[in-house]
Design a protein around this motif. Sequence first.
Motif, PDB file in Angstrom:
ATOM      1  N   ASN A  86       0.837  -1.183   0.000  1.00  0.00           N
ATOM      2  CA  ASN A  86       0.000   0.000   0.000  1.00  0.00           C
ATOM      3  C   ASN A  86       0.884   1.250   0.000  1.00  0.00           C
ATOM      4  O   ASN A  86       1.618   1.478   0.960  1.00  0.00           O
ATOM      5  CB  ASN A  86      -0.901  -0.010   1.235  1.00  0.00           C
ATOM      6  CG  ASN A  86      -1.930   1.091   1.224  1.00  0.00           C
ATOM      7  OD1 ASN A  86      -1.694   2.178   0.718  1.00  0.00           O
ATOM      8  ND2 ASN A  86      -3.086   0.802   1.803  1.00  0.00           N
ATOM      9  N   PRO A  87       0.793   2.075  -1.054  1.00  0.00           N
ATOM     10  CA  PRO A  87       1.638   3.270  -1.105  1.00  0.00           C
ATOM     11  C   PRO A  87       1.266   4.311  -0.057  1.00  0.00           C
ATOM     12  O   PRO A  87       2.043   5.226   0.208  1.00  0.00           O
ATOM     13  CB  PRO A  87       1.411   3.806  -2.523  1.00  0.00           C
ATOM     14  CG  PRO A  87       0.070   3.283  -2.922  1.00  0.00           C
ATOM     15  CD  PRO A  87      -0.083   1.954  -2.223  1.00  0.00           C
ATOM     16  N   ASN A  94       3.782  -1.441   6.136  1.00  0.00           N
ATOM     17  CA  ASN A  94       3.681  -2.548   5.191  1.00  0.00           C
ATOM     18  C   ASN A  94       4.461  -3.761   5.700  1.00  0.00           C
ATOM     19  O   ASN A  94       3.987  -4.895   5.607  1.00  0.00           O
ATOM     20  CB  ASN A  94       4.211  -2.139   3.809  1.00  0.00           C
ATOM     21  CG  ASN A  94       3.189  -1.430   2.955  1.00  0.00           C
ATOM     22  OD1 ASN A  94       2.096  -1.914   2.740  1.00  0.00           O
ATOM     23  ND2 ASN A  94       3.564  -0.265   2.448  1.00  0.00           N
ATOM     24  N   LEU A  95       5.648  -3.525   6.262  1.00  0.00           N
ATOM     25  CA  LEU A  95       6.455  -4.616   6.818  1.00  0.00           C
ATOM     26  C   LEU A  95       5.703  -5.348   7.927  1.00  0.00           C
ATOM     27  O   LEU A  95       5.696  -6.580   7.961  1.00  0.00           O
ATOM     28  CB  LEU A  95       7.782  -4.088   7.369  1.00  0.00           C
ATOM     29  CG  LEU A  95       8.859  -3.758   6.357  1.00  0.00           C
ATOM     30  CD1 LEU A  95       9.973  -2.969   7.010  1.00  0.00           C
ATOM     31  CD2 LEU A  95       9.382  -5.020   5.703  1.00  0.00           C
ATOM     32  N   ILE A 100       2.973 -10.068  10.113  1.00  0.00           N
ATOM     33  CA  ILE A 100       1.777 -10.624  10.755  1.00  0.00           C
ATOM     34  C   ILE A 100       1.160 -11.709   9.873  1.00  0.00           C
ATOM     35  O   ILE A 100       0.804 -12.783  10.347  1.00  0.00           O
ATOM     36  CB  ILE A 100       0.751  -9.508  11.061  1.00  0.00           C
ATOM     37  CG1 ILE A 100       1.263  -8.635  12.201  1.00  0.00           C
ATOM     38  CG2 ILE A 100      -0.614 -10.096  11.402  1.00  0.00           C
ATOM     39  CD1 ILE A 100       0.494  -7.331  12.388  1.00  0.00           C
ATOM     40  N   ALA A 101       1.056 -11.428   8.582  1.00  0.00           N
ATOM     41  CA  ALA A 101       0.462 -12.413   7.664  1.00  0.00           C
ATOM     42  C   ALA A 101       1.276 -13.703   7.661  1.00  0.00           C
ATOM     43  O   ALA A 101       0.711 -14.798   7.702  1.00  0.00           O
ATOM     44  CB  ALA A 101       0.371 -11.834   6.258  1.00  0.00           C
ATOM     45  N   LEU A 117      -2.702  -4.590   0.956  1.00  0.00           N
ATOM     46  CA  LEU A 117      -2.409  -4.243   2.347  1.00  0.00           C
ATOM     47  C   LEU A 117      -3.044  -2.891   2.658  1.00  0.00           C
ATOM     48  O   LEU A 117      -3.115  -2.038   1.788  1.00  0.00           O
ATOM     49  CB  LEU A 117      -0.900  -4.224   2.578  1.00  0.00           C
ATOM     50  CG  LEU A 117      -0.193  -5.558   2.360  1.00  0.00           C
ATOM     51  CD1 LEU A 117       1.286  -5.417   2.642  1.00  0.00           C
ATOM     52  CD2 LEU A 117      -0.794  -6.680   3.192  1.00  0.00           C
ATOM     53  N   PRO A 118      -3.491  -2.670   3.895  1.00  0.00           N
ATOM     54  CA  PRO A 118      -3.390  -3.565   5.055  1.00  0.00           C
ATOM     55  C   PRO A 118      -4.357  -4.739   4.962  1.00  0.00           C
ATOM     56  O   PRO A 118      -5.340  -4.693   4.212  1.00  0.00           O
ATOM     57  CB  PRO A 118      -3.735  -2.665   6.238  1.00  0.00           C
ATOM     58  CG  PRO A 118      -4.637  -1.632   5.674  1.00  0.00           C
ATOM     59  CD  PRO A 118      -4.180  -1.421   4.249  1.00  0.00           C
ATOM     60  N   LEU A 119      -4.050  -5.771   5.731  1.00  0.00           N
ATOM     61  CA  LEU A 119      -4.903  -6.958   5.769  1.00  0.00           C
ATOM     62  C   LEU A 119      -6.298  -6.576   6.240  1.00  0.00           C
ATOM     63  O   LEU A 119      -6.449  -5.676   7.072  1.00  0.00           O
ATOM     64  CB  LEU A 119      -4.314  -8.009   6.718  1.00  0.00           C
ATOM     65  CG  LEU A 119      -2.955  -8.575   6.290  1.00  0.00           C
ATOM     66  CD1 LEU A 119      -2.366  -9.399   7.421  1.00  0.00           C
ATOM     67  CD2 LEU A 119      -3.080  -9.389   5.029  1.00  0.00           C
TER      68      LEU A 119
END
Length: 120
Positions: A86-87, A94-95, A100-101, A117-119
Amino acid sequence: MSIKYLIDENVNSLYPTQIRRREPSIVIKVVGESETPPKGTLDPEILDWCEENNFVLVTNNRTSMPVHLTDHLAQDHHIPGIFILNPNLTIGENLEELIIAALASEDNEYQDRIVYLPLP
């Protein structure tokens, strides 16, 4: 842990470096490294590699990747998943989503899907 990541060659090199540093148990490879597709490999071939090697693709390709995935699935192929960065999130955010994923996901949770992202 079920998720292994293949990082697209156009993604900032901080991603694999920081994921490896923060969570060394996550398997992460980058296009152009040994045993991965070489730099310049076309997206459909990247998806084939991900399918054959059971890697989730991490990319920032929001434009053509949905089309490539549709074509891939139409040929009766599958993929463990595609995560699109996601910009509007920081690299750190994002990391965190990727970590987490990788640590909390079920087997095949993202199969044949693009996740922005995000989830959810």
